[in-house]
Scaffold this active site. Structure first.
Site, PDB file in Angstrom:
ATOM      1  CB  SER A  59      38.915  31.031  47.262  1.00 17.79           C
ATOM      2  OG  SER A  59      37.695  31.540  46.767  1.00 17.79           O
ATOM      3  CE  LYS A  66      42.592  33.951  41.249  1.00 15.38           C
ATOM      4  NZ  LYS A  66      42.661  33.063  40.244  1.00 15.38           N
ATOM      5  CD  GLU A  99      45.714  35.783  33.387  1.00 13.87           C
ATOM      6  OE1 GLU A  99      46.700  36.011  32.943  1.00 13.87           O
ATOM      7  OE2 GLU A  99      45.244  35.127  34.163  1.00 13.87           O
TER       8      GLU A  99
END
Lengths: 395, 277
Positions: free
Chosen positions: A377, A88, A110
């Site tokens: 990930s 991220k 968010e």
């Protein structure tokens, strides 16, 4: 080149937002186009990706996993080794540098699992910008550890109690905030979703994953991989891995959606496999919705996949057949979680465990010369509570 | 000429301003929505805005979000709203505008929606998240049956955008008076007058103002500058506070009447200040 000028990927994408947001999106688009090829911007981004995030991340040959599955050679792209524990931050870093260039002083985001929230709070702390994170009360309960991390990082965590109290509602609330505070606020969207230019911008920032992977695999194997596998919720880690390979026709790409308790139970988050085309959060894409166009409740053991839509470019890749989409259940994901943990000593995030689970299905069917790359990930530390609960262990 | 245009023409001749109340269809039930619409008309409404409930109302504040949730608890669909409009249309000629988010309309199908809405007696449609850039996929069909598409303009829209909007717009232009979501505000934005004048310079369409207007005084003030005053959350709040009261419809009526009086009072002053030639 997609998207087109108005942000469409075929019939998908676009800018389905209230007029109040249109000027802000146009401003963002213009700024992004200005900086995306700007040397100074790219140098700053690359500097932080290297020195702060710890890129490049390894492309690790998982020998024990390969052996256990007895088929294709499996490499793991280790995004779990990024600072904050997931891919991220590749995106939040890009967006916050852009925010700074645009003179915005306040950051909102968010979050579902809390990984994007943590990645946003992290870069906001580093750059000294005010930061507010919207999070559904249901997710706050499931991911209390990440909530604490965000607070430690100086972010304000705003609980959202509307609709289903999860990620989609947090996104609604973040959009409401943005509408009211456009003059000083930058909204960092965490996935390849939302109105144009977000799907394109987030894709570009995450493409560092695929670009590195390509370089790395060519170096060790002297050829491109046969299969790329990644999990798909909104779809940012998979898009980041896939995109630089999209024109390499010999590379098969597989996106793994969350089948939850099983597609036929209705309790899942497989928007492409079981959804239909609709409009949510600013773009046209596959959605989980009822026959009247109301958005459905979703379920996945992985909070980061628990979203009723998917990035519009994934919908496009699905329609043209460039990416194959499949799904694995909560139970299969847990099997993947355990296998990777025991065989390689790597505890994956439950999201990434979906990609591992599909690899368990695929690898044994392939010859030993075939090469699979799985995008790992994120790391699983955040999921300890969830997994312990499933195993009936109190921690 | 649509019913909307006709109402504005008539009002214009009499120097009047339109009052446009909003309620969410199916909040708290379709039966009560019908009664409320008749009461709104009786209390001075010139046009009715009927909200089509949606699970993710991104541009709405808490009041209208809850109204949407109440309607969805009864599974109210766009089809139900069209049927309701059809029943209302048997008894009144008041213009009805559907106000909502795109997904239920998209799922229903643009062509089918346009046909069915026209047949039910809908006069216009305002879809919050369908800006002029994306509207054509619906507009071709809406134009064909002769309904109006109403667009929002916001304090953030520059001249170029207003021009783009007015090119596609029908009925009237809806000016969102605040950068924010729907809901009552204690004070009005000081730039409304200036902005409405700016929009009016760029179009012959009437200009209505909404978002944040909640008192007869505010309604009166806005009516001096604009052709229509739109009030939503303040009305929905009365519905919410009287969900179990037999007086709900009456109380909504009284409030809307007071809004109308606020507008009329300011209209008189307006005429005093600007002698008719």
């Amino acid at each position: 080149m997609l998207p087109d000028k108005k942000g469409h990927f075929g019939i998908y994408g676009g800018r389905y937002v209230a007029e109040t947001l249109m000027p802000a999106l146009l401003e963002l688009e213009e700024s992004y186009y200005r900086y995306r090829d700007d040397r100074e911007f790219q140098e700053e981004l690359n500097y932080y990706l290297r020195e702060y995030v710890g890129r490049e991340t390894p492309l690790y040959l998982a020998e024990r996993l390969t052996q256990r599955l007895g088929g294709a050679k499996i490499y793991l792209k280790r995004e779990d080794l990024c600072h904050t524990g997931a891919h991220k931050i590749n995106n939040t870093l890009g967006q916050i540098i852009l925010a700074k260039k645009m003179g915005k002083t306040r950051i909102i985001a968010e979050t579902g699992a809390g990984q994007h929230g943590v990645a946003t709070a992290t870069v906001a702390a580093m750059f000294g910008l005010e930061c507010e994170i919207y999070m559904g009360v249901e997710d706050i309960k499931r991911q209390s550890l990440n909530v604490f991390r965000m607070k430690l990082l100086g972010a304000k965590v705003q609980p959202v109690s509307s609709g289903t109290n999860t990620l989609k509602d947090a996104m609604n609330e973040a959009m409401r905030d943005w509408v009211a505070n456009i003059h000083n606020t930058f909204y960092i969207i965490g996935s390849v979703a939302g109105p144009h230019p977000y799907p394109m911008m987030v894709r570009d920032f995450q493409s560092v994953i695929g670009k590195e992977t390509k370089r790395q695999i060519l170096e060790v194997e002297k050829r491109l991989p046969d299969h790329l596998i990644a999990c798909v919720g909104g779809g940012s880690n998979s898009m980041g891995l896939f995109y630089p390979f999209k024109d390499d026709k010999e590379v098969e790409m597989v996106g793994v959606e969350a089948a939850g308790l099983g597609i036929n139970t209705g309790k899942h988050a497989a928007s492409i496999l079981d959804g239909s085309v609709g409009v949510l959060h600013g773009s046209k894409t596959y959605l989980l919705q009822d026959k009247n166009g109301q958005i459905k409740h979703t379920h996945s053991i992985a909070a980061g996949l628990d979203y009723p839509g998917v990035g519009p470019e994934h919908s496009y890749f699905h329609d043209i057949g460039r990416v194959k989409y499949t799904s694995v259940t909560d139970k299969e994901a847990l099997d993947g979680f355990r296998l990777l943990t025991l065989s390689e000593g790597i505890i994956p995030a439950l999201e990434s465990a979906h990609a591992i689970a599909y690899t368990m299905r695929l690898a044994p069917k392939l010859d030993k010369e075939k090469v699979i790359i799985v995008n790992l990930s994120g790391r699983g530390d955040k999921d300890m509570n969830t997994v312990a609960e499933v195993l009936g262990v109190k921690i | 000429m649509t019913r909307i245009t006709k109402v504005f023409k008539e009002l214009h001749t009499n120097n009047g301003k339109a009052l446009i109340p909003y309620i969410t269809a199916g909040d708290p039930s379709l039966e009560l929505t019908k009664k409320l619409v008749f009461q709104l008309e009786k209390s001075g409404a010139d046009i009715i805005e009927l909200g089509v409930p949606f699970s993710d109302p991104m541009a709405d504040g808490p009041t209208i979000q809850r109204a949407s949730e109440r309607a969805l608890a009864n599974n109210v669909s766009l089809r139900d709203v069209l049927d309701l409009t059809g029943e209302i249309r048997l008894h009144t000629e008041i213009p009805i505008i559907l106000f909502g988010y795109y997904n239920p309309f998209f799922t229903y199908g643009a062509e089918k929606f346009s046909r069915d809405a026209k047949e039910a007696g809908v006069d216009g449609v305002l879809i919050v998240d369908l800006p002029p850039e994306e509207v054509d996929e619906l507009k071709v069909y809406v134009d064909k049956v002769g309904m109006d598409i109403i667009f929002l303009t916001a304090p953030t829209s520059n001249e170029e955008r207003i021009k783009l909007i007015t090119k596609k717009a029908g009925g009237f232009i809806y000016y969102v008076s605040v950068t924010g979501v729907t809901g009552a505000r204690t004070s009005l934005d000081s730039h409304i007058e200036e902005y409405v004048a700016k929009v009016k310079k760029l179009t012959d369409l009437p200009v209505g103002v909404g978002f944040g207007i909640s008192t007869p005084g505010q309604a009166g003030k806005v009516a001096k500058w604009a052709d229509a005053v739109i009030v939503g959350s303040a009305i929905v709040k009365i519905i919410e506070e009287n969900l179990n009261s037999p007086d709900m419809v009456k109380k909504v009526g009284q409030f809307v009447k007071s809004l109308k009086e606020g507008i009329v009072r300011s209209g008189v002053k307006y005429q005093d200040l600007t002698p008719q030639i």
